[in-house]
Design an enzyme around this catalytic site. Structure first.
Site, PDB file in Angstrom:
ATOM      1  CB  SER A 100      -6.721  -3.658  -5.535  1.00  0.00           C
ATOM      2  OG  SER A 100      -5.733  -3.238  -6.462  1.00  0.00           O
ATOM      3  CB  SER A 101      -7.322   0.413  -9.245  1.00  0.00           C
ATOM      4  OG  SER A 101      -7.727   1.396  -8.317  1.00  0.00           O
ATOM      5  CG  MET A 140      -2.293   6.130  -7.826  1.00  0.00           C
ATOM      6  SD  MET A 140      -0.818   5.317  -8.439  1.00  0.00           S
ATOM      7  CE  MET A 140      -1.272   3.604  -8.274  1.00  0.00           C
ATOM      8  N   GLY A 141      -7.005   6.928  -8.787  1.00  0.00           N
ATOM      9  CA  GLY A 141      -8.219   6.795  -9.588  1.00  0.00           C
ATOM     10  C   GLY A 141      -8.681   5.364  -9.748  1.00  0.00           C
ATOM     11  CD  GLN A 161       2.890   5.853  -6.801  1.00  0.00           C
ATOM     12  OE1 GLN A 161       2.762   7.026  -6.458  1.00  0.00           O
ATOM     13  NE2 GLN A 161       2.139   4.893  -6.305  1.00  0.00           N
ATOM     14  CG  HIS A 173     -10.145   4.587  -4.069  1.00  0.00           C
ATOM     15  ND1 HIS A 173     -10.302   3.747  -5.144  1.00  0.00           N
ATOM     16  CD2 HIS A 173      -8.809   4.704  -3.893  1.00  0.00           C
ATOM     17  CE1 HIS A 173      -9.120   3.390  -5.603  1.00  0.00           C
ATOM     18  NE2 HIS A 173      -8.195   3.942  -4.863  1.00  0.00           N
ATOM     19  N   GLY A 176      -5.298   4.401   3.240  1.00  0.00           N
ATOM     20  CA  GLY A 176      -5.878   3.083   3.519  1.00  0.00           C
ATOM     21  C   GLY A 176      -4.868   2.134   4.136  1.00  0.00           C
ATOM     22  CD  GLN A 177      -4.889  -2.372   8.372  1.00  0.00           C
ATOM     23  OE1 GLN A 177      -5.795  -2.114   9.158  1.00  0.00           O
ATOM     24  NE2 GLN A 177      -4.450  -3.611   8.156  1.00  0.00           N
TER      25      GLN A 177
HETATM   26  P1  AMP Z   1      -4.529   3.909  -4.848  1.00  0.00           P
HETATM   27  O1  AMP Z   1      -5.542   4.573  -5.726  1.00  0.00           O
HETATM   28  O2  AMP Z   1      -4.450   2.439  -5.021  1.00  0.00           O
HETATM   29  O3  AMP Z   1      -3.193   4.594  -4.869  1.00  0.00           O
HETATM   30  O4  AMP Z   1      -5.076   4.102  -3.367  1.00  0.00           O
HETATM   31  C1  AMP Z   1      -5.394   5.365  -2.857  1.00  0.00           C
HETATM   32  C2  AMP Z   1      -5.683   5.243  -1.388  1.00  0.00           C
HETATM   33  O5  AMP Z   1      -6.783   4.341  -1.198  1.00  0.00           O
HETATM   34  C3  AMP Z   1      -4.511   4.686  -0.600  1.00  0.00           C
HETATM   35  O6  AMP Z   1      -4.435   5.341   0.654  1.00  0.00           O
HETATM   36  C4  AMP Z   1      -4.890   3.242  -0.432  1.00  0.00           C
HETATM   37  O7  AMP Z   1      -4.323   2.636   0.711  1.00  0.00           O
HETATM   38  C5  AMP Z   1      -6.391   3.336  -0.292  1.00  0.00           C
HETATM   39  N1  AMP Z   1      -7.033   2.056  -0.630  1.00  0.00           N
HETATM   40  C6  AMP Z   1      -6.886   1.336  -1.768  1.00  0.00           C
HETATM   41  N2  AMP Z   1      -7.580   0.187  -1.691  1.00  0.00           N
HETATM   42  C7  AMP Z   1      -8.193   0.176  -0.487  1.00  0.00           C
HETATM   43  C8  AMP Z   1      -9.037  -0.747   0.193  1.00  0.00           C
HETATM   44  N3  AMP Z   1      -9.424  -1.906  -0.356  1.00  0.00           N
HETATM   45  N4  AMP Z   1      -9.467  -0.424   1.437  1.00  0.00           N
HETATM   46  C9  AMP Z   1      -9.088   0.747   2.014  1.00  0.00           C
HETATM   47  N5  AMP Z   1      -8.289   1.648   1.427  1.00  0.00           N
HETATM   48  C10 AMP Z   1      -7.835   1.378   0.197  1.00  0.00           C
END
Ligand code: AMP
Length: 287
Positions: free
Chosen positions: A192-193, A21-22, A55, A28, A154-155
């Site tokens: 986290s973003s 989601m950027g 979502q 990421h 990501g986990q």
């Molecule tokens: P998002 O942009 O938050 O939707 O995340 C996009 C992808 O990045 C998803 O698969 C998340 O699980 C992964 N992700 C986000 N934060 C982390 C992190 N701190 N460590 C590993 N993967 C992450």
């Protein structure tokens, strides 16, 4: 994007995909590096950047979710990404007005959704009704557009990865799902973003999630087995020590089935969601 992917595939080039989601951070970028490792120098790495309205619940942070496309594109270029797919709402959901979507929102020209009905019922699914319906729908669309051989998640969003793996298996998407470990700040806070929303005083309280996980890990390792309610109460107390944190849920579960576990042992998984001020953070680890 779909035409580009089809051309690559016709030429025998494999594709690795990282949906996001950027507002990219090191978490990421670790997924991007993992994608490159899996696909090799001859393959192509695609990142999608799309804050998916379906979502988000009506009362959630869709409109305030951080958007930093220019900076994201630069980071992608520097990390060796071959293509970034950054669609708008009208392209993804024709007829959509770009408002935070209600979970049942079907628009004039968009009325098909993908729903996983078992693994998505607990935790994030219970706390955010309709969330996973939006996730599985957008990821199914993205898989059809990007046509990846490998997709890296990501986990950090553990339940999401498990739900998507199930969806891909059930709907015969010819894609291998890879899950990469959570990347953390030096004080343990999962990147986290949404961490951008944490002003100094809240940022200082945010590592409470990681401390709770560590407390659970050490208690379980010391005693071998602990009743889940007892451990939950312990972690809840930890959250209450901080002035601005509020526990949404903490669950102990089997990492394969996501079924809740009564007696917590080494190997059990813990996941929690916590409001730090108005920002909702999640984290999880194996105990
Ligand atoms: P998002 O942009 O938050 O939707 O995340 C996009 C992808 O990045 C998803 O698969 C998340 O699980 C992964 N992700 C986000 N934060 C982390 C992190 N701190 N460590 C590993 N993967 C992450």
């Amino acid at each position: 994007m779909q035409r580009l992917a089809a051309n690559w595939r016709r030429a025998g080039v494999s594709i690795a995909f990282v949906p996001t989601m950027g507002c990219l951070h090191d978490g990421h970028l670790t997924l991007v590096r993992q994608a490159r490792k899996r696909i090799g120098q001859k393959g192509r790495v695609v990142v999608s950047i799309y804050v998916n309205p379906t979502q988000f619940g009506a009362a959630e942070d869709f409109t305030t979710y951080p958007r930093t496309l220019k900076r994201d594109l630069k980071l992608c270029r520097e990390t060796g990404v071959d293509a970034v797919f950054a669609p708008n709402d009208e392209e993804m959901y024709p007829g959509h007005r770009g408002t935070p979507s209600r979970r049942l929102a079907a628009t004039q020209n968009f009325s098909t959704f993908v729903v996983e009905e078992e693994l998505s019922q607990t935790m994030e699914g219970a706390s955010r009704p309709g969330h996973f319906r939006g996730v599985t729908t957008v990821v199914a669309k993205l898989f059809n557009i990007v046509q990846p051989d490998v997709a890296v998640f990501g986990q950090k969003d553990f339940q999401q990865a498990v739900v998507i793996r199930r969806m891909a298996a059930n709907l015969n998407f010819p894609v291998q799902i890879v899950v990469a470990p959570t990347v953390r700040e030096p004080d343990g806070l999962a990147m986290s973003s949404r961490n951008r929303h944490l002003a100094g005083n809240l940022r200082r309280q945010a590592p409470a999630l990681w401390r709770a996980i560590q407390r659970a890990q050490s208690l379980v390792r010391r005693s071998g087995s602990i009743p889940a309610p007892k451990l939950k109460a312990e972690l809840k107390k930890l959250m209450e020590n901080e002035p601005d944190t509020r526990l949404d849920y903490v669950e102990f579960f089997d990492p394969e089935t996501l079924k809740p576990i009564g007696k917590v042992r080494p190997g059990t998984h813990v996941a929690l969601a916590v409001f730090v001020g108005k920002t909702r953070l999640i984290d999880n680890e194996r105990l």
